[in-house]
Design an enzyme around this catalytic site. Structure first.
Site, PDB file in Angstrom:
ATOM      1  N   TYR A 154       0.896  -1.070   0.663  1.00  0.00           N
ATOM      2  CA  TYR A 154       0.113  -0.088  -0.079  1.00  0.00           C
ATOM      3  C   TYR A 154       0.889   1.420   0.038  1.00  0.00           C
ATOM      4  O   TYR A 154       2.096   1.679   0.281  1.00  0.00           O
ATOM      5  CB  TYR A 154      -0.797  -0.328   1.677  1.00  0.00           C
ATOM      6  N   ASP A 256       9.791   3.169  -0.797  1.00  0.00           N
ATOM      7  CA  ASP A 256       9.050   4.236  -0.027  1.00  0.00           C
ATOM      8  C   ASP A 256       8.294   3.611   1.730  1.00  0.00           C
ATOM      9  O   ASP A 256       8.652   2.324   2.402  1.00  0.00           O
ATOM     10  CB  ASP A 256       6.625   3.269  -0.133  1.00  0.00           C
ATOM     11  N   LYS A 284       5.871   9.885   8.420  1.00  0.00           N
ATOM     12  CA  LYS A 284       4.665   9.470  10.084  1.00  0.00           C
ATOM     13  C   LYS A 284       5.879   9.882  11.614  1.00  0.00           C
ATOM     14  O   LYS A 284       5.420  10.749  11.581  1.00  0.00           O
ATOM     15  CB  LYS A 284       4.481   7.780   9.422  1.00  0.00           C
TER      16      LYS A 284
END
Length: 364
Positions: A154, A256, A284
């Site tokens: 994802y 990623d 994050k």
């Protein structure tokens, strides 16, 4: 204590969360599912929170929870960290956003390039933005349009990558040819056609795609540790193999690291596994709870922005609040001692879960 049935659990939940239910009834009239992001919804209704301290969060009914979600990994440092709170208070008092560049953007860029051993940085606010721009940069640099991503991985809500994230069992395809399946309506078919799907931890599937689409693939994007389908680490040689194939076929290798950045090491998976991508997308945990992301890349690739070959902008990109958070988190909170502590806690928790599974006879 007697084990509760599922119905009794739901009944107890409803009894203790009446205020959340009242908010849900009102909110769903104005917000789809009553929440700001679908991932925050749960059955029979979502909880609404008021505050967090350390590892504890409180809902509107006053219930106290140990926060094992940690904002999906964004809050590794915990809620209301005193060091960060003081730094943000000071930053707000001196201005939260400017129409020009902020003085500490260079310092944060230096921290990131040093941690990831790459050359240049551009800031964004969310993982979606950073991933989207990293693909645009890769396509402009290579003058190609197709992208290889991995089944089950994802990368945020980017249209081109919202493909084969969680396809139905009957639409997986074969090991030799996984199917590209849109995650939902609304994703243009042209973008889906430019998304090629490989199998995580399977270099043969990647090489077969590259041979078939030679000189068409701009980038390979991968979660170095696949976290959307559990916690699936890379097999020995997998990331190294991606690096070799990318070099051989002139493809931009993108890690990623929105989820792994600042969590498994200061330099994320890039440091942990010793394989350097062409671009690392990070975010994050580094932001300590504020919206922060960054694209870190090789100079030759990142210079396409400077050459006006790629459009990259954003009012909130590199905003002082987020950069202050990133600077404080990387310099003062996520120290080597902190990582040692995190590793110990992780081992204790995983061992405890393993013991529970073994004692209860549940496979996991």
């Amino acid at each position: 204590m007697a084990q509760l049935s599922p119905d009794q659990v739901i009944e107890e939940f409803r009894r203790k969360t009446r205020r959340s239910y009242e908010l849900y009834v009102k909110a769903k009239k104005l917000m789809p599912l009553g929440v700001s992001a679908s991932i925050k919804h749960m059955e029979p209704y979502p909880l609404y929170f008021t505050k967090g301290e350390g590892a504890i969060v409180y809902d509107v009914d006053g219930n106290e929870y140990i926060d094992l979600c940690c904002a999906y990994g964004a809050l590794l440092i915990g809620h209301s960290n005193e060091i960060l709170v003081e730094a943000i208070k000071k930053r707000v008092s001196e201005g939260a956003l400017f129409g020009g560049e902020w003085e500490d953007s260079y310092e944060v860029s230096k921290l990131l390039t040093s941690a990831w051993n790459l050359d240049m940085v551009r800031f964004s606010s969310t993982g979606l933005e950073a991933v989207l721009h990293s693909l645009r940069i890769a396509r402009a640099y290579t003058a190609r349009e197709k992208v290889i991503k991995f089944q089950g991985c994802y990368h945020g809500g980017v249209d081109q990558l919202l493909v084969s994230v969680s396809p139905p069992m009957g639409m997986l395809g074969s090991r030799k040819m996984p199917l590209a399946v849109r995650e939902s309506p609304g994703i243009p078919l042209d973008l889906q056609r430019n998304t090629l799907v490989a199998l995580y931890n399977d270099l043969n599937s990647v090489e077969e795609i590259l041979r078939k689409h030679e000189n068409e693939v701009a980038a390979i994007i991968v979660e170095p540790v696949a976290l959307n389908m559990g916690v699936v680490p890379p097999k020995k040689g997998f990331l190294e193999g991606l690096r070799k194939l990318s070099d051989e076929y002139g493809v931009v290798l993108i890690f990623d690291e929105i989820k792994t950045a600042g969590r498994i090491a200061k330099g994320g998976a890039t440091e942990k596994f010793g394989v350097k991508p062409d671009i690392a997308v990070v975010g994050k945990a580094i932001g300590g709870g504020l919206p922060f992301s960054a694209i870190i890349g090789r100079e030759e690739i990142m210079r396409v922005i400077e050459q006006r070959r790629v459009a990259h902008s954003g009012t909130f990109s590199g905003n002082p609040l987020s950069l202050t958070a990133a600077k404080v988190v990387m310099e003062k909170i996520l120290t080597q001692d902190a990582y040692s502590h995190v590793y110990r806690l992780s081992e204790e928790i995983s061992n405890a879960f393993s013991d529970i599974l073994r004692d209860s006879g549940v496979k996991g």
